[in-house]
Scaffold this motif. Structure first.
Motif, mmCIF file in Angstrom:
data_model
loop_
_atom_site.group_PDB
_atom_site.id
_atom_site.type_symbol
_atom_site.label_atom_id
_atom_site.label_comp_id
_atom_site.label_asym_id
_atom_site.label_seq_id
_atom_site.Cartn_x
_atom_site.Cartn_y
_atom_site.Cartn_z
ATOM 1 N N UNK A 179 0.790 -1.266 -0.052
ATOM 2 C CA UNK A 179 -0.001 0.017 0.093
ATOM 3 C C UNK A 179 0.875 1.363 0.048
ATOM 4 N N UNK A 180 1.969 1.252 0.700
ATOM 5 C CA UNK A 180 2.758 2.392 0.860
ATOM 6 C C UNK A 180 3.463 2.761 -0.731
ATOM 7 N N UNK A 181 3.595 1.601 -1.262
ATOM 8 C CA UNK A 181 4.172 1.822 -2.723
ATOM 9 C C UNK A 181 3.053 2.204 -3.713
ATOM 10 N N UNK A 182 1.813 1.866 -3.566
ATOM 11 C CA UNK A 182 0.598 2.179 -4.362
ATOM 12 C C UNK A 182 -0.201 3.384 -4.140
ATOM 13 N N UNK A 183 0.001 3.963 -2.919
ATOM 14 C CA UNK A 183 -0.818 4.849 -2.258
ATOM 15 C C UNK A 183 -1.039 6.170 -2.913
ATOM 16 N N UNK A 184 -0.404 6.467 -3.907
ATOM 17 C CA UNK A 184 -0.555 7.757 -4.711
ATOM 18 C C UNK A 184 -0.589 7.707 -6.175
ATOM 19 N N UNK A 185 -0.576 6.501 -6.489
ATOM 20 C CA UNK A 185 -0.971 6.152 -7.996
ATOM 21 C C UNK A 185 -1.773 4.983 -8.279
ATOM 22 N N UNK A 186 -3.063 5.485 -8.580
ATOM 23 C CA UNK A 186 -4.148 4.372 -8.869
ATOM 24 C C UNK A 186 -3.881 3.374 -9.647
ATOM 25 N N UNK A 187 -3.093 3.872 -10.748
ATOM 26 C CA UNK A 187 -2.591 2.569 -11.689
ATOM 27 C C UNK A 187 -1.888 1.654 -11.114
ATOM 28 N N UNK A 188 -1.284 1.937 -9.779
ATOM 29 C CA UNK A 188 -0.586 0.616 -9.136
ATOM 30 C C UNK A 188 -1.514 -0.150 -8.260
ATOM 31 N N UNK A 189 -2.566 0.151 -7.977
ATOM 32 C CA UNK A 189 -3.546 -0.509 -7.275
ATOM 33 C C UNK A 189 -3.664 -1.704 -7.660
ATOM 34 N N UNK A 190 -4.116 -2.194 -8.944
ATOM 35 C CA UNK A 190 -4.221 -3.394 -9.280
ATOM 36 C C UNK A 190 -3.041 -4.392 -9.072
ATOM 37 N N UNK A 191 -1.701 -3.981 -9.586
ATOM 38 C CA UNK A 191 -0.476 -4.240 -9.313
ATOM 39 C C UNK A 191 0.041 -4.690 -7.797
ATOM 40 N N UNK A 192 -0.615 -3.867 -6.923
ATOM 41 C CA UNK A 192 -0.428 -4.196 -5.414
ATOM 42 C C UNK A 192 -1.021 -5.316 -4.911
ATOM 43 N N UNK A 193 -2.157 -5.679 -5.574
ATOM 44 C CA UNK A 193 -2.884 -6.941 -4.938
ATOM 45 C C UNK A 193 -3.826 -6.622 -3.669
ATOM 46 N N UNK A 194 -3.959 -5.152 -3.478
ATOM 47 C CA UNK A 194 -4.790 -4.668 -2.298
ATOM 48 C C UNK A 194 -6.022 -4.704 -3.025
ATOM 49 N N UNK A 195 -7.188 -5.438 -2.145
ATOM 50 C CA UNK A 195 -8.580 -5.338 -2.857
ATOM 51 C C UNK A 195 -9.092 -4.090 -2.857
ATOM 52 N N UNK A 196 -9.632 -3.759 -4.063
ATOM 53 C CA UNK A 196 -10.175 -2.440 -4.335
ATOM 54 C C UNK A 196 -11.062 -1.738 -3.432
ATOM 55 N N UNK A 197 -11.911 -2.536 -2.575
ATOM 56 C CA UNK A 197 -12.654 -1.708 -1.519
ATOM 57 C C UNK A 197 -11.868 -1.209 -0.576
ATOM 58 N N UNK A 198 -10.543 -2.103 -0.230
ATOM 59 C CA UNK A 198 -9.964 -1.534 0.809
ATOM 60 C C UNK A 198 -9.015 -0.598 0.336
#
Length: 179
Positions: A150-169
């Motif tokens: 999440x730290x890696x992805x939190x400012x770039x929405x395009x990274x969310x999918x790559x992060x594996x963090x569930x979308x609602x989370x």
């Protein structure tokens, strides 16, 4: 920059000017969530960042209540640790504000070059890259993988999918971070 972001940043700046520590009951709550290495990393944050991340984690806790993601400390740890990369920049409240404005006006290539420079430019670049640096810090502290992702992805929405963090989370984390 979204329309609500300048107001969020202005509120955050004003809150950051107060130097006091978080309330002891909030620190105890955090200590009950984070693993020892994570807690040590969180304690290294300045008081204003500790207070802010507690606020973010409590909002995430509220937003996820009643969902399949409720009572999962991985997401609270992600909220509490997502900004730890800001430590590397060594900037105070005013310096961070200046870096934020510079970041809004500067391209990625320039920031990449500044990361190899020295002095204030390097510190600005490191601040603007706090997402990646935070992920590294969390991993080095033996922190949860979800918090690092999440730290890696939190400012770039395009990274969310790559992060594996569930979308609602991810949406709850982002919403709380921008509240």
């Amino acid at each position: 920059m979204t329309t609500g972001r300048p107001l969020h940043l202005a509120r955050r700046f004003v809150r950051a000017l107060w130097p006091g520590p978080p309330r002891p009951e909030d620190v105890a709550w955090v200590a009950g969530i984070l693993d020892p290495g994570e807690l040590e990393l969180w304690r290294s944050l300045p008081n204003h960042d500790q207070r802010y991340t507690i606020r973010v984690a409590r909002l995430v806790d509220d937003e996820l209540a009643g969902t399949e993601f409720a009572v999962d400390e991985r997401w609270l740890a992600a909220a509490l640790l997502h900004d730890t990369g800001k430590l590397d920049a060594g900037l105070g409240v005013v310096g961070r504000s200046v870096a934020t404005v510079i970041g809004a006006c500067t391209g990625t290539a320039r920031v990449d070059r500044w990361a190899q420079a020295s002095g204030f430019r390097r510190r600005v670049a490191w601040y603007l890259r706090h997402d990646e640096r935070g992920a590294d810090r969390i991993r080095a502290a033996g922190g949860r993988d979800e918090a690092a992702r999440w730290a890696w992805a939190h400012h770039q929405r395009r990274r969310w999918r790559e992060s594996g963090i569930p979308t609602p989370v991810a949406e709850a984390l982002e919403s709380a971070d921008n509240a």
